[in-house]
Design a protein around this motif. Sequence first.
Motif, mmCIF file in Angstrom:
data_model
loop_
_atom_site.group_PDB
_atom_site.id
_atom_site.type_symbol
_atom_site.label_atom_id
_atom_site.label_comp_id
_atom_site.label_asym_id
_atom_site.label_seq_id
_atom_site.Cartn_x
_atom_site.Cartn_y
_atom_site.Cartn_z
ATOM 1 N N SER A 297 2.735 -4.640 6.370
ATOM 2 C CA SER A 297 4.027 -4.178 6.879
ATOM 3 C C SER A 297 4.528 -3.058 5.965
ATOM 4 C CB SER A 297 5.031 -5.339 6.914
ATOM 5 O OG SER A 297 5.270 -5.830 5.607
ATOM 6 N N ASP A 298 5.661 -2.504 6.315
ATOM 7 C CA ASP A 298 6.212 -1.417 5.502
ATOM 8 C C ASP A 298 6.581 -1.887 4.101
ATOM 9 O OD1 ASP A 298 5.903 0.205 7.680
ATOM 10 O OD2 ASP A 298 7.967 -0.080 8.396
ATOM 11 N N LYS A 299 6.821 -3.195 3.934
ATOM 12 C CA LYS A 299 7.193 -3.732 2.630
ATOM 13 C C LYS A 299 5.978 -4.095 1.776
ATOM 14 C CE LYS A 299 11.506 -5.701 4.415
ATOM 15 N NZ LYS A 299 12.313 -6.937 4.576
ATOM 16 N N SER A 300 4.778 -4.013 2.337
ATOM 17 C CA SER A 300 3.569 -4.389 1.597
ATOM 18 C C SER A 300 3.281 -3.346 0.525
ATOM 19 C CB SER A 300 2.372 -4.507 2.556
ATOM 20 O OG SER A 300 2.626 -5.492 3.533
ATOM 21 N N GLU A 301 3.213 -3.790 -0.717
ATOM 22 C CA GLU A 301 2.980 -2.874 -1.826
ATOM 23 C C GLU A 301 1.567 -2.299 -1.799
ATOM 24 O OE1 GLU A 301 3.826 -5.093 -5.295
ATOM 25 O OE2 GLU A 301 5.973 -5.316 -4.876
ATOM 26 N N GLU B 241 3.081 -13.571 8.240
ATOM 27 C CA GLU B 241 3.694 -12.645 7.295
ATOM 28 C C GLU B 241 4.393 -13.342 6.138
ATOM 29 O OE1 GLU B 241 6.281 -10.051 9.375
ATOM 30 O OE2 GLU B 241 4.686 -9.102 10.575
#
Length: 687
Positions: free
Chosen positions: A225-229, A304
């Motif tokens: 996702s967009d929050k995945s580092e 997730e």
Amino acid sequence: MLLKASLVFYCAIQIVQTFYLPGLAPNTYCDLDSDGNEIEGCANVIKVYANRLDSEKSVLPFDYRRFPFCEAKGGPRPTENLGQVLFGERLTPAPISLEYRKQVACNVICEKEMIIPGSDKSKNTDKSKMADLKSSQLLMRAIQLNYQQHWIADNLPAVFCYKVQPIKNGPIVTHCDRSFPIGCYVAEKGEQRDFCNSDIGRYTEEKAFYLFNHLDIAITYHPASDKSEWLSTLPDGAKARNPGRIIDIRVTVSSVDQTLKKVKDQPTTCEIYKETPPQFFKRDKGPKTKTVAYSYSVSWVGNETIKWSSRWDYILNSLQEGEIQWFQILNSLVIVIFMSGMIAMILLRTLHRDIARYNMESVEDAQEEFGWKLVHGDVFRPPAKGMLLSVFLGNGVQLFFMTLITLFFACLGFLSPANRGFLMTCAVVCYVLMGTPAGYSSARIYKMFGGEKWKSNVLLTAFLVPGLVFGCFFLLNLVLWGEGSSAAMPFGTLVAILALWFCVSAPLTFIGAYFGFKRSPIENPVRTNQIPRQVPPQSCYTRPLPGVLMGAILPFGCIFLQLYFILNSIWSHHVYYMFGFLFLVFIILIITCSETAILLCYFHLCAEDYNWWWRSFMTTGFTSVYLFLYSIHFFVTKMAISGTASTFLFFGYTVMMVFGFFLITGCMGFFSCFWFVRKIYSVVKVD
């Protein structure tokens, strides 16, 4: 200054966030591109490996290829490390391939012709099919003993989860094993064993071997996702192809006689209905041929909430003894620390009073010596069999440092369950490299005893104890060879171990002994009389055997709660991961052995018995006898091992572990007493 410190701390945090332990780096998978090709830097195919098959009812593991299962077409076998070879792990490419996010309804892996042996052994004489017959016999024996398969994908075990009720009338919980059964057996009078109890109405045929020939594989992955580092570490082409990381692989087994769909006489897909009968076979009067189809299905589910770093948690948390282990370990530590504090306090107060009395300024009172000061002229008299004692001490030092370093690295996470075989590999490497402390300590002690046969001391330190252990290991390996087990060490590995022994460990021992003999002898604080003092008659509790029996109880008390989990990990193939507590228990064991040996040594010296050398070694070393008795108790009450070979192997390996533990604990007791005796006789005034 504060700004610099903050900058350094921030850099350290960034390094920690990007650091992965060896072998534990995550793999990211993506869908194929528009042309049906893999994207560079983001794989699509997940490699699956089949490990050895083992059982809680047998000590003998077997290679996957010895059974009439489907085999992968081509593909090299991965290289096992030394620890995996010693534990009998043999990785083989599995006969299935998994593609990222590809759903599979029911695919046929292969069809196998099996020769079912008959009840009349005299008719099983077809030599051309003898190999297939033996393979089928091994499969039936494995089903009867509830052997389990171990499959690994993305360095994660394929787990088999089921409901259990660990406490009578208690809650039902989900337990996950890192393996899944290959079948189940129904005995006479319809006695359903092992997993046949899961479906009482389905597996009912008496004396039948049910084969679990269909696998339902459910894979859970963590989508990006967009929050995945970690999304920023992927190549640009992979970000748009639904990247993800695998966090869970679960297998459900079933025995079915599928309806196959074939193309050009080759099975491709299959269909399974609710009323599909199970796949089983029985021993008839004569051998017969039976065709068995193996199949599988795959389903993918995104999640997730669970992160890749937590994907082992559900396996570890499902262990039935988890909460009990925490309580028992903490309870044991509190008791042992309290008792150790009491012993230390009593000993220090009594010693302070004795030293003050012996150092009185009154000449008349000083002439009336009593207690442990009376034996000052004999307390450092060399013991009988000093050569053997020094050799045992040298090898005990080697094993002690091996254990300490291995547990330290395990606490740091380098030897986690995901790093298969690393624990044993680290132990072997540390043992080999600790030859120098072994040779040095043995030489120093032997030279202090006044020994002159330094060549014999060096050779015995390097070859006596390792030779005994290797001889026992080779005998057990012959049994494994005879049984055809995968735990039998290959000849090349045996040669490699001998090379480590003769080319690394032994030379390091020689180097340590050279420096030990080169130094001047250890000077004792008091001189030894020429004529030995007669030891007065001893009371019951100061005699050797009662003292040894009593002295070993407290060290055993601080470890016996851990022994259950350690033995469960070794023989029942459970996961052991609480190395932090184990390291703490080992430190407590060192303290307990030291204080117990010193306390009993003080009592014996007060009773004018100066023969403390061997007694200090045996007092704590006798803990290994209690360890052996507990192993027998564990074998009788907790294990369901059957067969002469498995029983012989269990006690053979147990004797090796007990002997090593004897040397470690004996070494702890001796050196603590050696320090104590030198300390107390160096602070008293002796004419």
